[in-house]
Design an enzyme around this catalytic site. Sequence first.
Site, PDB file in Angstrom:
ATOM      1  N   CYS A  52       0.837  -1.207   0.000  1.00 30.83           N
ATOM      2  CA  CYS A  52       0.000   0.000   0.000  1.00 30.83           C
ATOM      3  C   CYS A  52       0.870   1.255   0.000  1.00 30.83           C
ATOM      4  O   CYS A  52       1.793   1.372   0.781  1.00 30.83           O
ATOM      5  CB  CYS A  52      -0.915  -0.021   1.224  1.00 30.83           C
ATOM      6  N   CYS A  55       0.303   3.150   3.650  1.00 33.12           N
ATOM      7  CA  CYS A  55       0.600   2.574   4.964  1.00 33.12           C
ATOM      8  C   CYS A  55       1.914   3.161   5.519  1.00 33.12           C
ATOM      9  O   CYS A  55       2.805   3.547   4.771  1.00 33.12           O
ATOM     10  CB  CYS A  55       0.712   1.050   4.871  1.00 33.12           C
ATOM     11  N   HIS A 115      -4.569   0.073   7.810  1.00 31.22           N
ATOM     12  CA  HIS A 115      -4.999  -0.127   6.432  1.00 31.22           C
ATOM     13  C   HIS A 115      -6.437  -0.655   6.341  1.00 31.22           C
ATOM     14  O   HIS A 115      -7.136  -0.429   5.351  1.00 31.22           O
ATOM     15  CB  HIS A 115      -4.038  -1.131   5.771  1.00 31.22           C
ATOM     16  N   ASN A 155     -12.921  10.510  -1.284  1.00 31.95           N
ATOM     17  CA  ASN A 155     -13.541   9.542  -2.192  1.00 31.95           C
ATOM     18  C   ASN A 155     -13.401   8.194  -1.534  1.00 31.95           C
ATOM     19  O   ASN A 155     -12.279   7.750  -1.299  1.00 31.95           O
ATOM     20  CB  ASN A 155     -12.804   9.467  -3.535  1.00 31.95           C
ATOM     21  N   SER A 163      -8.532   5.283  -5.373  1.00 29.31           N
ATOM     22  CA  SER A 163      -7.449   4.492  -5.942  1.00 29.31           C
ATOM     23  C   SER A 163      -6.906   3.480  -4.942  1.00 29.31           C
ATOM     24  O   SER A 163      -6.108   2.624  -5.296  1.00 29.31           O
ATOM     25  CB  SER A 163      -6.327   5.427  -6.390  1.00 29.31           C
ATOM     26  N   HIS A 166      -6.962   2.206   1.662  1.00 30.58           N
ATOM     27  CA  HIS A 166      -6.441   2.778   2.914  1.00 30.58           C
ATOM     28  C   HIS A 166      -7.239   4.057   3.229  1.00 30.58           C
ATOM     29  O   HIS A 166      -7.442   4.879   2.343  1.00 30.58           O
ATOM     30  CB  HIS A 166      -4.948   3.098   2.753  1.00 30.58           C
ATOM     31  N   HIS A 168      -8.337   7.476   3.596  1.00 30.64           N
ATOM     32  CA  HIS A 168      -7.666   8.738   3.267  1.00 30.64           C
ATOM     33  C   HIS A 168      -8.620   9.705   2.598  1.00 30.64           C
ATOM     34  O   HIS A 168      -9.668   9.315   2.091  1.00 30.64           O
ATOM     35  CB  HIS A 168      -6.477   8.475   2.329  1.00 30.64           C
ATOM     36  N   GLN A 170      -8.504  13.878   0.509  1.00 29.39           N
ATOM     37  CA  GLN A 170      -7.636  14.769  -0.261  1.00 29.39           C
ATOM     38  C   GLN A 170      -7.972  16.219   0.021  1.00 29.39           C
ATOM     39  O   GLN A 170      -9.055  16.541   0.515  1.00 29.39           O
ATOM     40  CB  GLN A 170      -7.840  14.525  -1.758  1.00 29.39           C
ATOM     41  N   HIS A 283     -17.746  22.107   2.776  1.00 28.84           N
ATOM     42  CA  HIS A 283     -17.936  23.379   2.096  1.00 28.84           C
ATOM     43  C   HIS A 283     -17.839  24.491   3.142  1.00 28.84           C
ATOM     44  O   HIS A 283     -18.628  24.507   4.097  1.00 28.84           O
ATOM     45  CB  HIS A 283     -19.301  23.429   1.385  1.00 28.84           C
TER      46      HIS A 283
HETATM   47  P1  H2U Z   1      -7.940   8.879  -4.351  1.00 35.80           P
HETATM   48  O1  H2U Z   1      -8.014   7.511  -3.745  1.00 35.80           O
HETATM   49  O2  H2U Z   1      -9.123   9.736  -4.000  1.00 35.80           O
HETATM   50  O3  H2U Z   1      -7.656   8.802  -5.814  1.00 35.80           O
HETATM   51  O4  H2U Z   1      -6.711   9.630  -3.665  1.00 35.80           O
HETATM   52  C1  H2U Z   1      -5.429   9.102  -3.625  1.00 35.80           C
HETATM   53  C2  H2U Z   1      -4.452  10.158  -4.028  1.00 35.80           C
HETATM   54  O5  H2U Z   1      -3.163   9.764  -3.603  1.00 35.80           O
HETATM   55  C3  H2U Z   1      -4.390  10.385  -5.529  1.00 35.80           C
HETATM   56  O6  H2U Z   1      -4.747  11.732  -5.800  1.00 35.80           O
HETATM   57  C4  H2U Z   1      -2.219  10.182  -4.538  1.00 35.80           C
HETATM   58  C5  H2U Z   1      -2.929  10.109  -5.880  1.00 35.80           C
HETATM   59  O7  H2U Z   1      -2.416  11.094  -6.766  1.00 35.80           O
HETATM   60  N1  H2U Z   1      -1.052   9.327  -4.431  1.00 35.80           N
HETATM   61  C6  H2U Z   1       0.177   9.887  -4.161  1.00 35.80           C
HETATM   62  O8  H2U Z   1       0.281  11.103  -4.033  1.00 35.80           O
HETATM   63  N2  H2U Z   1       1.280   9.067  -4.032  1.00 35.80           N
HETATM   64  C7  H2U Z   1       1.236   7.723  -4.176  1.00 35.80           C
HETATM   65  O9  H2U Z   1       2.235   7.055  -4.060  1.00 35.80           O
HETATM   66  C8  H2U Z   1      -0.032   7.035  -4.506  1.00 35.80           C
HETATM   67  C9  H2U Z   1      -1.238   7.901  -4.619  1.00 35.80           C
HETATM   68 ZN    ZN Z   2      -2.448   0.971   3.698  1.00 33.06          ZN
END
Ligand code: H2U
Ligand code: ZN
Length: 350
Positions: A52, A55, A115, A155, A163, A166, A168, A170, A283
């Site tokens: 991951c 992590c 995780h 998200n 993506s 884990h 998280h 943004q 917001h």
């Molecule tokens: P999302 O799961 O909402 O896509 O957010 C994960 C973000 O983490 C994504 O914008 C960033 C991606 O660009 N990321 C990093 O900055 N570094 C990494 O090694 C993996 C993902």
């Molecule tokens: Zn993780």
Amino acid sequence: MAEFDSAEHPHRRYNPLSGEWILVSPHRSKRPWQGQQEKTAAEERPTYDPTCYLCPGNTRANGSVNPAYEGTFVFDNDFAALMPDVPVGSMNVGGLLRAESESGVGRVICFSPRHDLTLPEMTPDEIRGVVDVWIQQYKELGDRPDINYVQIFENKGQAMGASNPHPHGQIWAQRTVPVEPAKETVQQAAYFAEHGRSLLSDYLEIETKEKTRVVVENEHFVVVVPFWAVWPYETLLVPRRHVQDITQLTDAEKDALADILRQLTIRYDNLFEISFPYSAGLHQRPTDGQAHESWHFHMHFFPPLLRSATVRKFMVGYEMLGNPQRDVTPEFAAERLRIQSDVHYKHVND
Ligand code: H2U
Ligand code: ZN
């Protein structure tokens, strides 16, 4: 003809926050579904995943190494959509081809070193840690002269394009105010100018009296399926006190925010007994140095699921060409959420 019944008859509803309309077609929720079924993600995850990117102690995609963090962890997004040092410039061809350079910052917030967790399975104290990092980030980024709006969001789940499982969120912070909060700025300012009160204070007064759309409330916050909700189980989380941003919350309100986040997300998970996907975000007033007295901080939750863990709502056809539409009424959705237990389904036998 019989009298208009909003639980039966097609109708339009007005969203006073955006100034837009949606179509509600309650009778349509009975239509059969033979279309796409979503996959439900494997539920069991390890507490630590060596592959991951988020992590503790692991190496990210760009080679940076995460510290052995124990609470929350914030880093600059390695693939940010916004960049701080962009040459200022614009183009305008006949008023029809217009472009402006845009600058900003992207960050990732890990909610927990674990995780396998998500917000509804974190303790109130751990969620309070997330609230505190939101406050700190909003303040730090908002104080910068090159940043006039700070968008904090999450998200969650594959269905929303996350993506990584884990836990998280943004932050995208930028020079201009994006479209959605810009609409809300105009709408709230107009309401405040006319009534001398915040739009959402007056809205909460109606909702806490009517109760039909309230999902959960505590001393300082109320969650409703808004009267104008587009997504089937969309919710709006609003503080009872009119504050413009989260830096103004008292200690008790910060705890109450953590509590209501937990209560809401547990109900979401319990609804279909899955880790419930959504896009959610805060917001708050733009950080352009103006007071924006009319602004009333709130959070939106936009879950894609419609009738089960595997059938999602599509925003297509009429919704792309006309305006959004929903089948189940907000009142029906609110009741389904309200009756859920506040004990997470994975922990009922603990
Ligand atoms: P999302 O799961 O909402 O896509 O957010 C994960 C973000 O983490 C994504 O914008 C960033 C991606 O660009 N990321 C990093 O900055 N570094 C990494 O090694 C993996 C993902
Ligand atoms: Zn993780």
